[in-house]
Design a protein around this motif. Structure first.
Motif, PDB file in Angstrom:
ATOM      1  N   GLU A  89       0.819  -1.214   0.000  1.00 29.84           N
ATOM      2  CA  GLU A  89       0.000   0.000   0.000  1.00 29.84           C
ATOM      3  C   GLU A  89       0.850   1.261   0.000  1.00 29.84           C
ATOM      4  O   GLU A  89       0.348   2.354   0.212  1.00 29.84           O
ATOM      5  CB  GLU A  89      -0.963  -0.007   1.192  1.00 29.84           C
ATOM      6  N   HIS A  90       2.154   1.103  -0.214  1.00 32.91           N
ATOM      7  CA  HIS A  90       3.030   2.273  -0.295  1.00 32.91           C
ATOM      8  C   HIS A  90       2.868   3.163   0.936  1.00 32.91           C
ATOM      9  O   HIS A  90       2.273   4.228   0.879  1.00 32.91           O
ATOM     10  CB  HIS A  90       2.754   3.068  -1.570  1.00 32.91           C
ATOM     11  N   ALA A  91       3.390   2.688   2.052  1.00 32.86           N
ATOM     12  CA  ALA A  91       3.258   3.418   3.315  1.00 32.86           C
ATOM     13  C   ALA A  91       3.665   4.876   3.162  1.00 32.86           C
ATOM     14  O   ALA A  91       4.662   5.197   2.525  1.00 32.86           O
ATOM     15  CB  ALA A  91       4.102   2.741   4.392  1.00 32.86           C
ATOM     16  N   ASN A  92       2.880   5.732   3.761  1.00 32.41           N
ATOM     17  CA  ASN A  92       3.093   7.177   3.672  1.00 32.41           C
ATOM     18  C   ASN A  92       4.109   7.619   4.721  1.00 32.41           C
ATOM     19  O   ASN A  92       3.769   7.879   5.870  1.00 32.41           O
ATOM     20  CB  ASN A  92       1.763   7.907   3.871  1.00 32.41           C
ATOM     21  N   ARG A  93       5.354   7.741   4.304  1.00 34.94           N
ATOM     22  CA  ARG A  93       6.431   8.111   5.226  1.00 34.94           C
ATOM     23  C   ARG A  93       6.364   9.587   5.611  1.00 34.94           C
ATOM     24  O   ARG A  93       7.099  10.035   6.489  1.00 34.94           O
ATOM     25  CB  ARG A  93       7.784   7.813   4.582  1.00 34.94           C
ATOM     26  N   ALA A  94       5.492  10.340   4.957  1.00 36.66           N
ATOM     27  CA  ALA A  94       5.362  11.769   5.260  1.00 36.66           C
ATOM     28  C   ALA A  94       4.408  12.033   6.426  1.00 36.66           C
ATOM     29  O   ALA A  94       4.223  13.190   6.813  1.00 36.66           O
ATOM     30  CB  ALA A  94       4.878  12.524   4.023  1.00 36.66           C
ATOM     31  N   CYS A  95       3.802  10.985   6.990  1.00 38.64           N
ATOM     32  CA  CYS A  95       2.908  11.173   8.135  1.00 38.64           C
ATOM     33  C   CYS A  95       3.660  11.820   9.302  1.00 38.64           C
ATOM     34  O   CYS A  95       4.860  11.582   9.484  1.00 38.64           O
ATOM     35  CB  CYS A  95       2.352   9.833   8.614  1.00 38.64           C
ATOM     36  N   ASP A  96       2.952  12.581  10.105  1.00 43.15           N
ATOM     37  CA  ASP A  96       3.555  13.103  11.332  1.00 43.15           C
ATOM     38  C   ASP A  96       3.882  11.967  12.278  1.00 43.15           C
ATOM     39  O   ASP A  96       4.882  12.019  13.001  1.00 43.15           O
ATOM     40  CB  ASP A  96       2.590  14.094  12.005  1.00 43.15           C
ATOM     41  N   GLU A  97       3.038  10.952  12.280  1.00 38.60           N
ATOM     42  CA  GLU A  97       3.312   9.709  13.002  1.00 38.60           C
ATOM     43  C   GLU A  97       2.937   8.555  12.074  1.00 38.60           C
ATOM     44  O   GLU A  97       1.832   8.540  11.536  1.00 38.60           O
ATOM     45  CB  GLU A  97       2.449   9.571  14.264  1.00 38.60           C
ATOM     46  N   LEU A  98       3.834   7.630  11.883  1.00 39.12           N
ATOM     47  CA  LEU A  98       3.524   6.417  11.125  1.00 39.12           C
ATOM     48  C   LEU A  98       3.799   5.232  12.030  1.00 39.12           C
ATOM     49  O   LEU A  98       4.940   4.969  12.408  1.00 39.12           O
ATOM     50  CB  LEU A  98       4.356   6.313   9.851  1.00 39.12           C
ATOM     51  N   HIS A  99       2.737   4.530  12.401  1.00 34.02           N
ATOM     52  CA  HIS A  99       2.853   3.367  13.268  1.00 34.02           C
ATOM     53  C   HIS A  99       2.792   2.106  12.408  1.00 34.02           C
ATOM     54  O   HIS A  99       1.788   1.872  11.727  1.00 34.02           O
ATOM     55  CB  HIS A  99       1.731   3.347  14.301  1.00 34.02           C
ATOM     56  N   ILE A 100       3.836   1.317  12.443  1.00 33.02           N
ATOM     57  CA  ILE A 100       3.854   0.046  11.722  1.00 33.02           C
ATOM     58  C   ILE A 100       3.619  -1.053  12.748  1.00 33.02           C
ATOM     59  O   ILE A 100       4.412  -1.246  13.670  1.00 33.02           O
ATOM     60  CB  ILE A 100       5.189  -0.160  10.979  1.00 33.02           C
ATOM     61  N   VAL A 101       2.491  -1.745  12.600  1.00 29.16           N
ATOM     62  CA  VAL A 101       2.081  -2.762  13.564  1.00 29.16           C
ATOM     63  C   VAL A 101       2.145  -4.139  12.908  1.00 29.16           C
ATOM     64  O   VAL A 101       2.395  -4.259  11.711  1.00 29.16           O
ATOM     65  CB  VAL A 101       0.663  -2.474  14.102  1.00 29.16           C
ATOM     66  N   GLN A 102       1.900  -5.173  13.686  1.00 22.91           N
ATOM     67  CA  GLN A 102       2.028  -6.525  13.168  1.00 22.91           C
ATOM     68  C   GLN A 102       0.741  -7.093  12.581  1.00 22.91           C
ATOM     69  O   GLN A 102       0.785  -7.891  11.654  1.00 22.91           O
ATOM     70  CB  GLN A 102       2.547  -7.458  14.277  1.00 22.91           C
ATOM     71  N   THR A 103      -0.404  -6.698  13.111  1.00 27.36           N
ATOM     72  CA  THR A 103      -1.658  -7.300  12.665  1.00 27.36           C
ATOM     73  C   THR A 103      -2.714  -6.248  12.357  1.00 27.36           C
ATOM     74  O   THR A 103      -2.625  -5.095  12.797  1.00 27.36           O
ATOM     75  CB  THR A 103      -2.234  -8.241  13.745  1.00 27.36           C
ATOM     76  N   MET A 104      -3.743  -6.679  11.621  1.00 25.99           N
ATOM     77  CA  MET A 104      -4.879  -5.803  11.347  1.00 25.99           C
ATOM     78  C   MET A 104      -5.618  -5.457  12.633  1.00 25.99           C
ATOM     79  O   MET A 104      -6.154  -4.355  12.785  1.00 25.99           O
ATOM     80  CB  MET A 104      -5.830  -6.475  10.354  1.00 25.99           C
ATOM     81  N   HIS A 105      -5.660  -6.404  13.576  1.00 22.46           N
ATOM     82  CA  HIS A 105      -6.338  -6.131  14.847  1.00 22.46           C
ATOM     83  C   HIS A 105      -5.651  -4.986  15.583  1.00 22.46           C
ATOM     84  O   HIS A 105      -6.313  -4.095  16.120  1.00 22.46           O
ATOM     85  CB  HIS A 105      -6.343  -7.391  15.711  1.00 22.46           C
ATOM     86  N   GLU A 106      -4.318  -5.013  15.617  1.00 25.95           N
ATOM     87  CA  GLU A 106      -3.578  -3.926  16.254  1.00 25.95           C
ATOM     88  C   GLU A 106      -3.838  -2.607  15.538  1.00 25.95           C
ATOM     89  O   GLU A 106      -3.983  -1.559  16.172  1.00 25.95           O
ATOM     90  CB  GLU A 106      -2.082  -4.218  16.214  1.00 25.95           C
ATOM     91  N   ARG A 107      -3.866  -2.674  14.211  1.00 30.45           N
ATOM     92  CA  ARG A 107      -4.089  -1.462  13.411  1.00 30.45           C
ATOM     93  C   ARG A 107      -5.418  -0.812  13.789  1.00 30.45           C
ATOM     94  O   ARG A 107      -5.482   0.381  14.086  1.00 30.45           O
ATOM     95  CB  ARG A 107      -4.089  -1.829  11.929  1.00 30.45           C
TER      96      ARG A 107
END
Length: 198
Positions: free
Chosen positions: A76-94
């Motif tokens: 999904e081409h993570a948006n590195r320009a976010c003020d905060e970008l949280h990379i989590v392990q699961t959809m539930h965490e997301r």
């Protein structure tokens, strides 16, 4: 950057859709959030309506918080320009983190991922796990077939009309967002967290 006045979780497609009105609505939503000194919480992608709403929020001076699972960072081409970008392990965490960080929820047009996110927070609401407002932006009548199906579910006795009333439906981004934000700020607990977790 000043502390945001409010935080809205926006669910929407990682694709732009065929109707240009979808992207226009995403642009309007992001612009309103930013112009009002708010914060966008969303799925963390750069593509489709997700990317449009994030870019519009940032351009209007708003804060952007993205939450994305590691497995989708490249897809999904993570948006590195976010003020905060949280990379989590699961959809539930997301989804749990997105819900935690928000005062209100808004669904724009999207596919099954958007539907699933909308129905989950709607279910949490009916069960009393949160009292944060939920909105559905019906752009170009996109959600009319779904709403007709849900009305049929009420008629068939599987849902109550009170459950339908848990979601505010609108066609004008600014008006719907204003309702959601005002209601969300009134209902927000001091710590901004969900009252309970599933």
């Amino acid at each position: 950057m000043a502390e945001p006045r409010f935080s809205v979780c926006v669910y929407c497609g990682s694709r732009p859709g065929e109707n240009p009105l979808f992207a226009e609505a995403a642009q309007a939503v992001g612009s309103w959030i930013g112009a009002q000194g708010g914060q966008l919480v969303y799925g963390g992608g750069r593509s489709g309506l997700m990317g449009t709403v994030a870019q519009a929020t940032a351009q209007a001076g708003g804060r952007v918080v993205g939450v994305i699972p590691q497995s989708l960072v490249d897809k999904e081409h993570a948006n590195r320009a976010c003020d905060e970008l949280h990379i989590v392990q699961t959809m539930h965490e997301r989804k749990a983190l997105m819900a935690e960080r928000s005062d209100a929820f808004l669904a724009l047009p999207g596919g099954i991922g958007t539907f699933e996110e909308l129905f989950e927070v709607w279910t949490w609401s009916q069960l009393g796990y949160h009292d944060k407002p939920i909105g559905l932006l019906d752009v170009a009548d996109y959600y009319q077939p779904l709403l007709a199906f849900l009305a049929g579910s009420v008629q068939a006795g599987f849902m109550g009309s009170w459950q339908m009333d848990l979601v505010r439906i609108g066609t004008e981004p600014a008006s719907l967002l204003e309702q959601l934000v005002q209601s969300g700020l009134r209902n927000a607990p001091q710590d901004g967290a969900l009252r309970a977790r599933i």
